[in-house]
Design a protein around this motif. Structure first.
Motif, short mmCIF file in Angstrom:
data_model
loop_
_atom_site.label_atom_id
_atom_site.label_comp_id
_atom_site.label_asym_id
_atom_site.label_seq_id
_atom_site.Cartn_x
_atom_site.Cartn_y
_atom_site.Cartn_z
N UNK A 149 -12.39 3.94 6.92
CA UNK A 149 -11.06 3.22 6.65
C UNK A 149 -11.18 2.61 5.25
N UNK A 150 -10.87 3.11 4.18
CA UNK A 150 -11.09 2.60 2.66
C UNK A 150 -10.18 1.47 2.28
N UNK A 151 -10.54 0.29 2.04
CA UNK A 151 -9.57 -0.70 1.62
C UNK A 151 -9.57 -0.61 -0.04
N UNK A 152 -8.28 -0.83 -0.58
CA UNK A 152 -8.02 -0.86 -2.00
C UNK A 152 -7.00 -2.04 -2.23
N UNK A 153 -7.37 -2.82 -3.33
CA UNK A 153 -6.40 -3.85 -3.58
C UNK A 153 -5.09 -3.38 -4.09
N UNK A 154 -3.93 -4.02 -3.42
CA UNK A 154 -2.54 -3.41 -3.69
C UNK A 154 -2.16 -3.90 -5.14
N UNK A 155 -2.97 -5.00 -5.79
CA UNK A 155 -2.44 -5.00 -7.31
C UNK A 155 -2.94 -4.21 -8.45
N UNK A 156 -3.74 -3.17 -7.82
CA UNK A 156 -4.32 -2.19 -8.73
C UNK A 156 -4.37 -0.94 -8.53
N UNK A 157 -2.99 -0.18 -8.95
CA UNK A 157 -2.48 1.08 -8.57
C UNK A 157 -3.57 2.12 -8.76
N UNK A 158 -4.30 1.96 -9.90
CA UNK A 158 -5.47 3.26 -10.09
C UNK A 158 -6.45 3.06 -9.12
N UNK A 159 -6.73 2.00 -8.60
CA UNK A 159 -7.81 1.95 -7.81
C UNK A 159 -7.25 2.53 -6.41
N UNK A 160 -6.03 2.36 -6.11
CA UNK A 160 -5.34 2.78 -4.91
C UNK A 160 -5.31 4.31 -4.99
N UNK A 161 -4.77 4.88 -6.08
CA UNK A 161 -4.99 6.20 -6.15
C UNK A 161 -6.14 7.00 -6.05
#
Length: 276
Positions: A8-20
């Motif tokens: 389950x990988x967390x990614x900060x919601x205010x950083x769309x490139x990291x989410x991608x």
């Protein structure tokens, strides 16, 4: 437990490139974080960016960790993301009572005609004490887990072993409630892969299944730690073959004693994902 997500990988919601990047990382589930990973002045942007992304279905299941309802952002988070077609689950932080889960369920049901899968994070002594009550709070609750950083601070625990009671209590509560085994909390040092592997082995021994991560480099370590080894698979197959030939308790040639509990464990091993 076939198909149970191990990573389950967390990614900060205010950083769309990291989410991608997280969506393309190979993680079984991506958790977009609107809570701890996002600064107060970025909360609104994180919320809107996440809602925009989840207007469409995603290539992997996407959960969102919203802010706590007791704070200033939680309700806005739920209103923005709960109706989204691309949402696969809501992770609820700082749950300390069954009413926390019920309040969320009641708030989101009108937004989408039903309650999305809910996952409660227990991050305080009170939450741990009420683990089973939380686990049975609502039919839409699909899992419980520990937020270890906050729990450690609440308890004043300095040594990792000091969390073992809380970990075991949550494992037992999940089982008693008929929920899947909890996933382990994150290992905060993203470069300490040996430490991560050792910690996963400890978590697996305690009854956890899978783990949250905060960097893609942690994913293969977690998956390797939680997949059954070839030796474990071979042993489980041997147990089941022997059990199929004889009724009642018996011993294998190597001295291993087989009874109903051992057979159940063997079945569980073979229902887990296996190394490709």
């Amino acid at each position: 437990m076939k198909g149970f997500p191990l990573t389950w990988l967390y990614a900060p919601g205010d950083r769309p490139p990291v989410v991608a990047k997280a969506l393309a990382s190979g993680a079984h589930v991506v958790v977009i974080d609107l809570e701890d990973a996002v600064a107060p002045d970025r909360k609104a942007y994180a919320r809107s960016a996440t809602a925009e992304l989840l207007r469409d279905p995603q290539p992997v299941p996407v959960h969102v960790r919203v802010n706590a309802l007791s704070g200033p952002w939680g309700r806005a988070d739920l209103e923005a993301v709960a109706p989204a077609p691309g949402l696969s689950g809501l992770r609820l932080p700082k749950v300390s009572s069954p009413s926390d889960v019920v309040r969320v369920a009641r708030r989101v049901v009108s937004a989408r005609g039903g309650v999305p899968p809910l996952y409660a994070l227990l991050e305080s002594a009170l939450g741990i004490e009420r683990a089973h009550a939380v686990a049975t709070a609502h039919p839409s609750l699909r899992g419980i887990a520990i937020g270890e950083a906050d729990l450690r601070a609440d308890l004043g625990v300095r040594d990792d072993v000091g969390l073992d009671y809380s970990r075991s209590r949550v494992v037992v509560a999940a089982r008693a409630a008929g929920l899947p085994p909890p996933t382990q909390s994150v290992h905060p040092d993203t470069r300490d892969l040996d430490g991560l592997m050792a910690s996963c082995a400890r978590g697996r021994a305690l009854g956890f299944l899978g783990r949250a991560a905060i960097h893609p480099r942690q994913l293969p370590v977690i998956e390797r730690a939680y997949l059954p080894s070839e030796q474990e698979i071979e042993q489980a197959e041997t147990v089941l073959k022997a059990a199929a030939m004889t009724q009642g308790a018996q011993a294998l040639p190597d001295g291993t004693f087989i009874d109903k509990a051992v057979v159940t464990t063997a079945h569980r091993t073979l229902t887990l994902p296996q190394t490709p």
